[in-house]
Design a protein around this motif. Sequence first.
Motif, short mmCIF file in Angstrom:
data_model
loop_
_atom_site.label_atom_id
_atom_site.label_comp_id
_atom_site.label_asym_id
_atom_site.label_seq_id
_atom_site.Cartn_x
_atom_site.Cartn_y
_atom_site.Cartn_z
N ASP A 138 0.86 -1.18 0.00
CA ASP A 138 0.00 0.00 0.00
C ASP A 138 0.89 1.23 0.00
OD1 ASP A 138 -2.21 1.57 -0.03
OD2 ASP A 138 -3.04 0.88 1.88
N GLY A 139 0.28 2.37 -0.25
CA GLY A 139 0.99 3.64 -0.21
C GLY A 139 0.35 4.56 0.80
N THR A 140 1.11 5.47 1.36
CA THR A 140 0.57 6.41 2.33
C THR A 140 1.20 7.77 2.10
OG1 THR A 140 0.24 6.87 4.69
CG2 THR A 140 2.33 5.86 4.07
N TYR A 141 0.40 8.82 2.28
CA TYR A 141 0.87 10.19 2.10
C TYR A 141 1.33 10.76 3.44
CZ TYR A 141 -1.38 10.14 -2.50
OH TYR A 141 -1.74 9.85 -3.80
N ILE A 142 2.44 11.49 3.42
CA ILE A 142 2.95 12.20 4.59
C ILE A 142 2.59 13.66 4.42
CG2 ILE A 142 4.93 12.64 6.05
CD1 ILE A 142 4.24 9.68 5.73
N ALA A 143 1.53 14.10 5.09
CA ALA A 143 1.01 15.46 4.90
C ALA A 143 1.95 16.50 5.53
CB ALA A 143 -0.38 15.57 5.51
N TYR A 183 9.98 9.58 -3.24
CA TYR A 183 9.28 10.41 -4.21
C TYR A 183 8.29 11.35 -3.53
CZ TYR A 183 11.25 7.02 -7.42
OH TYR A 183 12.13 6.23 -8.12
N PRO A 184 8.08 12.54 -4.11
CA PRO A 184 7.14 13.51 -3.52
C PRO A 184 5.70 13.06 -3.65
CG PRO A 184 7.95 14.31 -5.63
CD PRO A 184 8.75 13.08 -5.30
N GLY A 185 4.81 13.78 -2.96
CA GLY A 185 3.42 13.36 -2.89
C GLY A 185 2.69 13.35 -4.21
N SER A 186 3.15 14.09 -5.20
CA SER A 186 2.45 14.14 -6.48
C SER A 186 2.68 12.91 -7.34
CB SER A 186 2.89 15.39 -7.27
OG SER A 186 4.29 15.34 -7.51
N VAL A 187 3.65 12.07 -6.99
CA VAL A 187 3.99 10.90 -7.80
C VAL A 187 2.97 9.80 -7.57
CG1 VAL A 187 5.74 9.14 -8.25
CG2 VAL A 187 6.43 11.48 -7.75
N HIS A 188 2.52 9.14 -8.64
CA HIS A 188 1.51 8.10 -8.56
C HIS A 188 2.10 6.80 -8.01
CE1 HIS A 188 -1.56 5.20 -9.94
NE2 HIS A 188 -2.38 6.24 -9.86
N ASP A 189 1.22 6.01 -7.37
CA ASP A 189 1.67 4.76 -6.78
C ASP A 189 2.31 3.82 -7.80
OD1 ASP A 189 0.54 5.74 -4.51
OD2 ASP A 189 -1.26 4.52 -4.59
N ALA A 190 1.74 3.76 -9.01
CA ALA A 190 2.25 2.86 -10.03
C ALA A 190 3.68 3.23 -10.42
CB ALA A 190 1.34 2.88 -11.25
N TYR A 191 3.98 4.51 -10.49
CA TYR A 191 5.34 4.95 -10.83
C TYR A 191 6.31 4.55 -9.73
CZ TYR A 191 9.26 8.01 -11.99
OH TYR A 191 10.51 8.49 -12.29
N THR A 256 -2.93 -1.23 -5.57
CA THR A 256 -2.72 0.02 -4.86
C THR A 256 -3.82 1.02 -5.16
OG1 THR A 256 -1.26 0.70 -6.66
CG2 THR A 256 -0.23 -0.24 -4.70
N SER A 257 -4.34 1.03 -6.38
CA SER A 257 -5.43 1.96 -6.71
C SER A 257 -6.69 1.60 -5.95
CB SER A 257 -5.69 1.94 -8.21
OG SER A 257 -6.18 0.68 -8.63
N LYS A 258 -6.88 0.32 -5.64
CA LYS A 258 -8.06 -0.09 -4.89
C LYS A 258 -7.94 0.23 -3.42
CE LYS A 258 -10.41 -1.99 -8.26
NZ LYS A 258 -11.70 -1.47 -8.71
N THR A 259 -6.71 0.19 -2.88
CA THR A 259 -6.53 0.38 -1.46
C THR A 259 -6.38 1.83 -1.07
OG1 THR A 259 -4.15 0.01 -1.77
CG2 THR A 259 -5.49 -1.88 -1.11
N LEU A 260 -5.99 2.68 -2.02
CA LEU A 260 -5.82 4.10 -1.69
C LEU A 260 -7.08 4.88 -2.00
CD1 LEU A 260 -2.18 4.89 -2.83
CD2 LEU A 260 -3.09 4.73 -0.52
#
Length: 260
Positions: A138-143, A183-191, A256-260
């Motif tokens: 999974d991926g998570t954002y650090i605000a 990678y910064p927050g704008s980068v997609h999970d797939a990348y 990842t698209s399903k979990t985010l």
Amino acid sequence: MNRRWRHPPVYRLLLDLATMEDRHIILTYRLDRATITELCVKLEPDLISAIRQPTGIPPLVQILSVLYFLASGSFQVTVGLATRMCQSMFSIVLTRVLSALIKHIRSYIVFPLVEYLATVKADFYAMGHIPNIIGDIDGTYIAFAPPRRNEQVFRNGKSFHSSMNVQIVCLADQYISHVNAKYPGSVHDAYILRNSSMPYVMAQLQRHRVPFLQEDEAGDGRVAVVDPVDSEDEEAEDEDEDNRTAIIQQYFQWHTSKTL
């Protein structure tokens, strides 16, 4: 002439680890007593060598302060609940402890070897009765509050700002086996997935004939167990491996698209 001798401040823990209950230690630091003791033994030489000037802060106080900060998920001033350390001093301590932790990170965050994957699959099956699972990704954002310059670099797909988009893989017992935090927050999970070591790991598992779940070739979101195919032709095998890696990437993109 009277001179005032300046003594370095002495930092003491307000909470004594020796008198704390095991449950209280886990709630406060997110680690048990044995793990904290092990960390102190490993990190103490690095923390001592990193100090150019004496600060009066014992390594145990530094480690527990940083653990409390990471566990609370709040601002640096929250360490006042654990020590009498000012924010500027804690900022120095935080850098030292994190640098020491990074030196030993590969001793703790490592993908399971092939011989242990049977146990990993059994643990996941006991949780959800789904076979051949070797990890949960999974991926998570650090605000955070973005800088004025290049603000768009940190705007993520959820329409808020995050300093990073972190990819994490864990096992059934919540043991973290992989982290990609580059990678910064704008980068997609797939990348992030494509530029991590996970596709390579999946390809190696195929070489070792380890079946695992991946997306069906139809691309409709269904998953199926794919067993390695025997091939005597090395060139054909390499081509098949490239195709399998592409399918693996597609599955994790969907997951990842399903979990985010």
